[in-house]
Design a protein around this motif. Structure first.
Motif, mmCIF file in Angstrom:
data_model
loop_
_atom_site.group_PDB
_atom_site.id
_atom_site.type_symbol
_atom_site.label_atom_id
_atom_site.label_comp_id
_atom_site.label_asym_id
_atom_site.label_seq_id
_atom_site.Cartn_x
_atom_site.Cartn_y
_atom_site.Cartn_z
ATOM 1 N N VAL A 4 1.790 3.285 5.138
ATOM 2 C CA VAL A 4 0.433 3.836 5.145
ATOM 3 C C VAL A 4 -0.452 3.004 4.217
ATOM 4 O O VAL A 4 -0.086 2.721 3.090
ATOM 5 C CB VAL A 4 0.451 5.310 4.662
ATOM 6 C CG1 VAL A 4 -0.955 5.878 4.606
ATOM 7 C CG2 VAL A 4 1.340 6.144 5.563
ATOM 8 N N LEU A 5 -1.608 2.605 4.708
ATOM 9 C CA LEU A 5 -2.566 1.855 3.895
ATOM 10 C C LEU A 5 -3.390 2.843 3.062
ATOM 11 O O LEU A 5 -4.560 3.096 3.345
ATOM 12 C CB LEU A 5 -3.482 1.012 4.788
ATOM 13 C CG LEU A 5 -2.839 -0.165 5.503
ATOM 14 C CD1 LEU A 5 -3.698 -0.618 6.680
ATOM 15 C CD2 LEU A 5 -2.616 -1.327 4.545
ATOM 16 N N HIS A 6 -2.756 3.400 2.044
ATOM 17 C CA HIS A 6 -3.431 4.393 1.205
ATOM 18 C C HIS A 6 -4.763 3.839 0.718
ATOM 19 O O HIS A 6 -4.833 2.727 0.237
ATOM 20 C CB HIS A 6 -2.562 4.756 0.005
ATOM 21 C CG HIS A 6 -1.294 5.457 0.381
ATOM 22 N ND1 HIS A 6 -1.249 6.784 0.699
ATOM 23 C CD2 HIS A 6 -0.040 4.990 0.541
ATOM 24 C CE1 HIS A 6 -0.020 7.120 1.004
ATOM 25 N NE2 HIS A 6 0.746 6.046 0.930
ATOM 26 N N GLY A 7 -5.786 4.656 0.850
ATOM 27 C CA GLY A 7 -7.109 4.179 0.473
ATOM 28 C C GLY A 7 -7.938 3.945 1.726
ATOM 29 O O GLY A 7 -9.136 4.150 1.739
ATOM 30 N N LEU A 8 -7.242 3.499 2.791
ATOM 31 C CA LEU A 8 -7.900 3.324 4.086
ATOM 32 C C LEU A 8 -7.424 4.387 5.066
ATOM 33 O O LEU A 8 -8.121 4.728 6.007
ATOM 34 C CB LEU A 8 -7.564 1.952 4.674
ATOM 35 C CG LEU A 8 -8.173 0.733 3.988
ATOM 36 C CD1 LEU A 8 -7.584 -0.536 4.556
ATOM 37 C CD2 LEU A 8 -9.683 0.737 4.177
ATOM 38 N N GLU A 9 -6.188 4.849 4.851
ATOM 39 C CA GLU A 9 -5.580 5.803 5.776
ATOM 40 C C GLU A 9 -4.929 6.942 5.000
ATOM 41 O O GLU A 9 -4.617 6.792 3.824
ATOM 42 C CB GLU A 9 -4.446 5.133 6.575
ATOM 43 C CG GLU A 9 -4.824 3.932 7.359
ATOM 44 C CD GLU A 9 -3.600 3.251 7.979
ATOM 45 O OE1 GLU A 9 -3.772 2.631 9.017
ATOM 46 O OE2 GLU A 9 -2.483 3.332 7.419
ATOM 47 N N ARG A 67 0.444 14.192 9.586
ATOM 48 C CA ARG A 67 0.905 15.474 9.044
ATOM 49 C C ARG A 67 2.417 15.583 9.063
ATOM 50 O O ARG A 67 3.024 16.221 8.235
ATOM 51 C CB ARG A 67 0.311 16.612 9.885
ATOM 52 C CG ARG A 67 -0.856 17.323 9.242
ATOM 53 C CD ARG A 67 -1.289 18.522 10.081
ATOM 54 N NE ARG A 67 -1.491 18.220 11.491
ATOM 55 C CZ ARG A 67 -0.670 18.580 12.474
ATOM 56 N NH1 ARG A 67 0.421 19.280 12.195
ATOM 57 N NH2 ARG A 67 -0.941 18.273 13.720
ATOM 58 N N HIS A 112 -0.800 7.347 20.167
ATOM 59 C CA HIS A 112 -1.465 8.517 19.588
ATOM 60 C C HIS A 112 -0.859 9.852 19.993
ATOM 61 O O HIS A 112 -1.051 10.850 19.314
ATOM 62 C CB HIS A 112 -2.968 8.471 19.887
ATOM 63 C CG HIS A 112 -3.649 7.375 19.119
ATOM 64 N ND1 HIS A 112 -3.992 7.515 17.807
ATOM 65 C CD2 HIS A 112 -3.964 6.105 19.463
ATOM 66 C CE1 HIS A 112 -4.523 6.384 17.369
ATOM 67 N NE2 HIS A 112 -4.513 5.512 18.360
ATOM 68 N N SER A 133 -5.195 3.130 13.801
ATOM 69 C CA SER A 133 -6.211 4.116 14.129
ATOM 70 C C SER A 133 -7.572 3.442 14.068
ATOM 71 O O SER A 133 -7.724 2.383 13.481
ATOM 72 C CB SER A 133 -6.145 5.276 13.138
ATOM 73 O OG SER A 133 -6.246 4.775 11.825
ATOM 74 N N LEU A 163 -7.845 -1.109 -1.834
ATOM 75 C CA LEU A 163 -7.856 -1.056 -0.372
ATOM 76 C C LEU A 163 -9.110 -0.384 0.165
ATOM 77 O O LEU A 163 -9.697 -0.831 1.152
ATOM 78 C CB LEU A 163 -6.618 -0.317 0.143
ATOM 79 C CG LEU A 163 -5.309 -1.078 0.023
ATOM 80 C CD1 LEU A 163 -4.151 -0.193 0.446
ATOM 81 C CD2 LEU A 163 -5.340 -2.321 0.894
ATOM 82 N N GLY A 164 -9.517 0.688 -0.481
ATOM 83 C CA GLY A 164 -10.644 1.462 0.007
ATOM 84 C C GLY A 164 -11.974 0.760 -0.219
ATOM 85 O O GLY A 164 -12.886 0.860 0.602
ATOM 86 N N ALA A 179 0.822 -1.201 0.000
ATOM 87 C CA ALA A 179 0.000 0.000 0.000
ATOM 88 C C ALA A 179 0.860 1.256 0.000
ATOM 89 O O ALA A 179 0.534 2.253 -0.637
ATOM 90 C CB ALA A 179 -0.922 -0.004 1.213
ATOM 91 N N GLU A 180 1.967 1.189 0.708
ATOM 92 C CA GLU A 180 2.828 2.367 0.841
ATOM 93 C C GLU A 180 3.473 2.761 -0.487
ATOM 94 O O GLU A 180 3.577 3.929 -0.803
ATOM 95 C CB GLU A 180 3.904 2.082 1.895
ATOM 96 C CG GLU A 180 5.015 3.090 2.016
ATOM 97 C CD GLU A 180 4.646 4.328 2.828
ATOM 98 O OE1 GLU A 180 4.011 4.161 3.885
ATOM 99 O OE2 GLU A 180 5.003 5.438 2.404
ATOM 100 N N THR A 202 -5.371 2.406 -4.165
ATOM 101 C CA THR A 202 -6.273 3.083 -3.228
ATOM 102 C C THR A 202 -7.690 2.531 -3.345
ATOM 103 O O THR A 202 -8.412 2.437 -2.365
ATOM 104 C CB THR A 202 -6.305 4.600 -3.499
ATOM 105 O OG1 THR A 202 -6.521 4.799 -4.897
ATOM 106 C CG2 THR A 202 -5.009 5.258 -3.091
ATOM 107 N N PRO A 219 -0.445 7.409 10.867
ATOM 108 C CA PRO A 219 -1.459 7.481 9.823
ATOM 109 C C PRO A 219 -2.839 7.590 10.453
ATOM 110 O O PRO A 219 -3.100 6.997 11.496
ATOM 111 C CB PRO A 219 -1.323 6.134 9.102
ATOM 112 C CG PRO A 219 0.008 5.595 9.487
ATOM 113 C CD PRO A 219 0.286 6.140 10.856
ATOM 114 N N VAL A 220 -3.703 8.384 9.844
ATOM 115 C CA VAL A 220 -5.054 8.523 10.376
ATOM 116 C C VAL A 220 -6.059 7.906 9.408
ATOM 117 O O VAL A 220 -5.806 7.816 8.214
ATOM 118 C CB VAL A 220 -5.410 9.999 10.627
ATOM 119 C CG1 VAL A 220 -4.645 10.531 11.811
ATOM 120 C CG2 VAL A 220 -5.137 10.834 9.387
ATOM 121 N N GLU A 221 -7.168 7.493 9.956
ATOM 122 C CA GLU A 221 -8.182 6.855 9.130
ATOM 123 C C GLU A 221 -8.700 7.823 8.073
ATOM 124 O O GLU A 221 -9.011 8.971 8.379
ATOM 125 C CB GLU A 221 -9.354 6.397 10.009
ATOM 126 C CG GLU A 221 -9.298 4.910 10.238
ATOM 127 C CD GLU A 221 -10.579 4.382 10.833
ATOM 128 O OE1 GLU A 221 -10.947 3.258 10.463
ATOM 129 O OE2 GLU A 221 -11.191 5.065 11.663
#
Ligand SMILES: Nc1ncnc2c1ncn2[C@@H]1O[C@H](COP(=O)(O)OP(=O)(O)OP(=O)(O)O)[C@@H](O)[C@H]1O
Ligand SMILES: Nc1ncnc2c1ncn2[C@@H]1O[C@H](COP(=O)(O)OP(=O)(O)O)[C@@H](O)[C@H]1O
Ligand code: SF4
Ligand code: SF4
Ligand SMILES: [Mg+2]
Ligand SMILES: [Mg+2]
Lengths: 361, 335
Positions: free
Chosen positions: B261-266, B270, B245, A291, A272-273, A248-249, A269, B330-332
């Protein structure tokens, strides 16, 4: 030097691509696309020849960085080897084709043309590359051997390029080239493998688990470098990993393998999304997250198939699938492509995925 | 309750060109695992996690410091008198493939420790096989299927469950799980983690969880404490959610920044803390242990060693002269 930045650093730093590209020459060709069709690879076992790849189809667009994810035994490494026509006995490519722009069908290549294609057109790091180095020769000597065997005229430039790549990966290039394999840590060897894959300026680069033995901070550095070099050099990159986070990264496209099949493929994306295949959905739900609500994570029941336990007919995922239907037991779902997403599942074919996140009941 | 104070351990490596070299694996670590609690240790490879786990499980000796088990300090006891205490702390190995004897069936593997247990507790021989079946059911596998089989006939996930069942034969007070799922297939990892969580809740076994995977530590130890270890020192410690956190130590922040980072989910956090160089065990021991790699170091950091202390604006402790919250995780992504 930036140490705190927002997102990955985009600056190429001290790397001079003018000098670094000596090997490729000034007019580099466009990145190649790859089209795998109905690829069947079998391994000989006591139970006879069994398929590790059961008719894989995969189209990799030029210039993309595509992740191939899947569990142990799903066929990722076998697929990577097939792209190089390097499946070794007791395995063999039984049928299908692997078309690579500029090379044609590599399944039909052999002898000298095949040897020249590897390294020059196809850069690769095999899984456990750290064990495939020659223990008796320094890394530098192995680099020169590689250059000579591919007819590189300017070996000094090759060494410079190698040092430069190693330097970018946080290593002292001169020291590494003077070292033997046993004098380097696992993570250093892995970076040497990546350097050897890139140093001949191949435009199609195949990385099999390139960061698996690495520490997390080193892994993050290597992933950033892989992405940077992919962009700078305009490559087509295939990255094989069992780690969804790693895929994913770095990747922009993602192919998900299960039981010797690509079951889903699309933009990272989007996959995964809003995963469409029940396996992808289960896999993503099983990832513990940093999170959000931890109780949302739930295990995928059952266990992955092996060569001997794959269903003889129907869908490869039927035994673990929460939305299995009668047809799944007898008919293998064909891959269907809609809006750039390919999914092989009877249930999804009946009801295409909606945009946005989709929860499975 | 198991506590440790000032645990140190130095390994001497021989055969180096420069003669012997010392590796300070632990430099005065304090910890406490309450009965039935869950505590996680995270950190880069080589920072001392396994060493600490082995010391706590009684498989390795430490140089100084004290381990107290249920109020009894271990140092004054002879090794023989210590043994029953440490037997109640069971280590679960990273590698379920090498943890089991390949020449023994699962039945034989479980029978040996259960025979001992039966003698100790004055139970009849018939109890042994019954208990073996109970334990396998407890870890979620069908005794009928596995008892007669050899380890190589089982999947990695099943083997790890057998390893856990074997650890449970002695009615342990604590399980030390060292990278216990890193070699298990992704789709089956969560079920092993859920099992460990469940055993803690059902049997009241406490859990010491060692990992480099912070999300896993969060899943397992959400109610407990998280310790961040760096070069043998605890640099940040507190409630798991709070450390993840609201990290204030630059090293914790670097670890969290390195998480893919799970792009698409997260979405990425910053900010991002990137160490200025790679970990090198030969770095000087003077001043803050992270100073050579820390983007925020000042002169003071190079001379003085910051000690673990409380923090004004958060519920946890850190060892840094310039603590500051940074939004690195990473944030949701909002759907
Ligand atoms: N030399 C071999 N002989 C027999 N079977 C093999 C051989 N190599 C691979 N296989 C089988 O082929 C299937 C696919 O293997 P492959 O190595 O491609 O999986 P993978 O996804 O790369 O797994 P891993 O992540 O564990 O490396 C597996 O079932 C494996 O056991
Ligand atoms: N038996 C040993 N001999 C010498 N050095 C050791 C030994 N075991 C561990 N070390 C060293 O101690 C440090 C901590 O190791 P370890 O506890 O295994 O770390 P981790 O589990 O976090 O990877 C490392 O520098 C390691 O090289
Ligand atoms: S084809 Fe059938 S069994 Fe396979 S994933 Fe789709 S619904 Fe499940
Ligand atoms: S004490 Fe100084 S060097 Fe150490 S982590 Fe804090 S700011 Fe960085
Ligand atoms: Mg593989
Ligand atoms: Mg360890």
């Amino acid at each position: 030097m930036t140490t705190l930045s927002h997102g990955p650093s985009g600056s190429p730093g001290s790397h001079s691509s003018e000098e670094g590209d000596l090997v490729a020459g000034p007019a580099a060709p466009p990145p190649p696309g790859v089209r795998v069709r109905d690829l069947v690879v079998v391994y000989k076992t006591p139970l006879g020849e069994l398929p590790a790849l059961g008719g894989v189809g995969l189209t990799v667009d030029p210039g993309t960085i595509t992740g191939i994810v899947g569990e142990s035994g799903s066929g990722k490494s076998t697929l990577a080897l097939s792209l190089l026509n390097a499946v070794q006995p007791p395995g063999r490519i039984a049928s299908g084709s692997v078309e690579i722009d500029g090379l044609g069908d590599v399944v039909r290549l052999d002898g000298d043309p095949l040897r020249r294609a590897r390294g020059r057109h196809l850069g690769y790091v095999f899984q456990a590359a750290q064990n495939s180095l020659n223990p008796l020769k320094t890394i530098g000597k192995q680099l020169l051997d590689l250059g000579r065997s591919h007819g590189v005229a300017d070996l000094a430039a090759l060494v410079r390029d190698a040092k430069d790549l190693l330097g970018r990966m946080g290593l002292d290039g001169a020291r590494v080239l003077d070292s033997h394999q046993h004098e380097l840590s696992g993570g250093m060897r892995q970076r040497v493998g990546i350097m050897l894959a890139l140093v001949l300026n191949a435009r199609l680069v195949i990385l099999d688990e390139p960061t698996t033995a690495l520490d997390m901070i080193t892994q993050a550095t290597i992933l950033r470098i892989i992405r940077e070099i992919h962009k700078e050099r305009g490559l087509t990159t295939l990255m094989i990993t069992h780690d969804m986070g790693v895929a994913a990264e770095v990747t922009d496209h993602l192919a998900v393998m299960y039981g010797g099949q690509v079951v889903e493929h699309g933009r990272t994306t989007e996959v995964l999304g809003s995963p469409a295949h029940p396996y992808t959905q289960g896999l993503i739900r099983a990832i513990p997250r940093l999170s959000g609500d931890i109780t949302k994570a739930s295990a995928l029941p059952g266990r992955p198939p092996t060569l001997g336990t794959l269903p003889k007919q129907g869908c490869v995922f039927q035994e673990r699938c929460p939305v299995r239907m009668d047809v799944c037991a007898t008919v293998a779902p064909p891959p269907v492509t809609t809006h750039g997403r390919t999914v092989a599942c009877h249930a999804t074919a009946a009801a295409p995925p909606l945009d946005g996140r989709k929860e499975q009941p | 309750m198991i506590t440790g104070t000032g645990i140190t351990k130095t390994y001497k490596q021989r055969g180096d060109v420069l003669g012997s070299r010392e590796v300070r694996a632990l430099r005065g670590v304090d910890f406490a695992v309450p009965r039935g609690g869950a505590v996680s240790f995270i950190g880069e490879s080589g920072c001392g996690k396994t060493t600490l786990g082995r010391i706590i499980a009684g498989l390795e000796t430490h140089d100084s410091g004290e381990i107290v088990i249920d109020g009894t300090p271990m140092t004054p006891l002879s090794p023989r008198r210590r043994r029953p205490y440490f037997r109640r702390i069971q280590l679960i190995h990273q590698d379920p493939y090498s943890a089991l004897n390949p020449t023994r069936t699962i039945h034989q593997t479980l029978r040996a420790p259960l025979e001992l247990r039966a003698r100790q507790t004055g139970r009849p021989g018939s109890w042994i096989d019954q208990r073996a079946g109970e334990l396998l059911s407890l870890v979620g596998i069908d005794p009928g299927y596995v008892l007669g089989r050899y380890p190589h006939q089982l999947s990695g996930g099943m083997r790890q469950r057998v390893v856990i069942a074997r650890a449970l034969t002695v009615d342990p007070e604590m399980l030390v799980a060292d990278e216990s799922v890193s070699m298990i297939d992704v789709s089956m990892r969560l079920s092993i983690l859920a099992l460990l969580k469940d055993l803690r809740e059902r049997l009241g076994v406490s859990l010491l969880f060692i990992t480099h995977d912070i999300a896993t530590a969060r899943y397992i130890g959400d109610a407990g404490e998280l310790y961040v270890l760096y070069r043998g020192q605890v640099v940040e410690r507190g409630l798991t959610e709070s450390v993840i956190h609201e990290p204030v130590h630059p090293y914790t922040q670097a670890l969290l920044s390195a998480i893919p980072v799970l792009h698409g989910l997260e979405r990425p956090g910053r900010e991002r803390v990137v160490p200025t160089e790679a970990l090198d065990e030969r770095h000087a021991d003077e001043g803050c242990l992270f100073a050579r790699r820390c983007p925020f170091r000042t002169e003071r950091c190079e001379k003085e060693l910051p000690v673990l202390a409380g923090c004004q604006d958060s519920s946890h402790e850190h060892a840094c002269f310039h603590p500051q919250r940074r939004a690195v995780i990473p944030v949701e992504a909002v759907a």
